[in-house]
Design a protein around this motif. Structure first.
Motif, short mmCIF file in Angstrom:
data_model
loop_
_atom_site.label_atom_id
_atom_site.label_comp_id
_atom_site.label_asym_id
_atom_site.label_seq_id
_atom_site.Cartn_x
_atom_site.Cartn_y
_atom_site.Cartn_z
N VAL A 41 0.74 -1.19 0.10
CA VAL A 41 -0.20 -0.05 0.00
C VAL A 41 0.91 1.35 0.09
N ARG A 42 0.65 2.36 -0.99
CA ARG A 42 1.43 3.41 -0.96
C ARG A 42 0.18 4.57 -0.73
N SER A 43 0.71 5.24 0.38
CA SER A 43 -0.43 6.27 1.00
C SER A 43 0.63 7.40 1.67
N ILE A 67 1.19 -2.70 -6.31
CA ILE A 67 0.99 -1.61 -5.42
C ILE A 67 -0.35 -0.95 -5.47
N LEU A 68 -0.79 -0.86 -4.15
CA LEU A 68 -2.39 -0.29 -3.96
C LEU A 68 -2.14 1.29 -3.62
N GLU A 69 -2.68 2.27 -4.46
CA GLU A 69 -2.58 3.56 -4.12
C GLU A 69 -3.72 3.93 -3.30
N LEU A 86 -10.04 1.13 11.93
CA LEU A 86 -10.71 1.81 10.61
C LEU A 86 -9.91 1.69 9.16
N CYS A 87 -8.67 2.04 9.46
CA CYS A 87 -7.70 1.96 8.22
C CYS A 87 -7.60 0.49 7.69
N LYS A 94 -10.10 -3.35 0.17
CA LYS A 94 -9.75 -3.25 -1.03
C LYS A 94 -8.83 -4.40 -1.74
N ILE A 95 -7.95 -4.84 -0.68
CA ILE A 95 -7.03 -5.88 -1.19
C ILE A 95 -7.82 -7.18 -1.60
#
Length: 259
Positions: A41-43, A67-69, A86-87, A94-95
């Motif tokens: 995950v990229r955030s 990579i999941l934006e 929550l995160c 999404k994954i």
């Protein structure tokens, strides 16, 4: 036990941060499972250098990598005490969509057996979403992961623990991308000085630097203290302090215990 557990999962998506646990898990899975994908995950609240290291590791391990934006979820923009729940609920949802679309059997994370002893509300989200934690389920400890990683010649075997940048900000505080960048640049600078186990906690315009007790002697050199102070101030802090208690995982959790 872990290998047998993973052998029963023909295809696996591993939530891959590039840390000690997820690297070990994905390395073992890539040997015993038929199909493995590492997903990072990229955030704004994940250090850029961590993403870069994760990318490099997947190349070394010859893994399929995605990579999941992700942006800062609206639900955690004020850094609530249950932000991890929550995160993780949002990110792992999404994954799971990606895993199902790509026809993977299971999504796994790198939680280990020692994580049961810490305040980790995110584990509730994993349970609700039926995310599997092979290291935890097989009762694999952090010490065992490091020892086996060394035998497998994984470069992460002695990597210090790291966590998302949200843990550097007090609870119930607005999460500002600019503040996250200040923290990331500050920690990267100190790490670049050879002090690996480091946290820069942000209290308004004050930086509270935590360092592992084994590396405290490095921080106490006058030239190093001056260098760190001047550099962190150039990043936007007005005050820079050293926490004499040293590094403590999730130190902001102490404020919850006092409420």
């Amino acid at each position: 036990m872990l290998c047998k557990y993973l052998e029963e999962k023909p295809s696996i998506v591993v939530a891959f941060s590039g840390g000690v646990d997820s690297t070990f898990l994905v390395a073992v899975a890539s040997v015993v499972s038929r199909r493995v994908m590492a997903l990072t995950v990229r955030s704004p609240y994940i250090a850029t250098w961590e993403i870069d290291e994760a990318v490099d590791l997947t190349k070394v391990l010859k893994l399929e990598h995605r990579i999941l934006e992700a942006e800062i979820p609206e639900t955690i923009k004020y850094n609530p005490s249950d932000r991890c729940y929550l995160c993780k609920h949002e990110i792992f949802s999404k994954i799971k969509v990606i895993a199902e679309r790509e026809k993977y059997d299971v999504v796994c994370d790198g939680s280990n057996f020692d994580d049961l002893g810490d305040y980790r509300p995110g584990m509730r989200a994993l349970k609700e979403l039926e995310i599997e934690s092979p290291l935890l389920n097989c009762q694999v400890t952090k010490a065992e992961i490091r020892a086996w990683s060394k035998k497998l010649e994984l470069e992460t075997w002695d990597k210090p623990p790291y966590a998302c940048l949200l843990t550097r900000i007090p609870y119930d505080t607005l999460v500002e991308p600019e503040a996250l960048k200040m923290i990331e640049k500050s920690e990267a600078f100190v790490i670049g000085l050879g002090i690996r186990a480091i946290r820069v906690r942000k209290h308004g315009d004050l930086a509270r630097v935590e360092v592992d007790e084994k590396e405290m002697h490095k921080m106490l050199k006058p030239e190093i203290m001056s260098q760190i102070s001047e550099t962190l101030k150039s990043f936007g802090f007005n005050y820079v302090t050293l926490d004499l208690s040293g590094y403590k995982m999730g130190s902001f959790n102490d404020t919850l215990e006092k409420e």
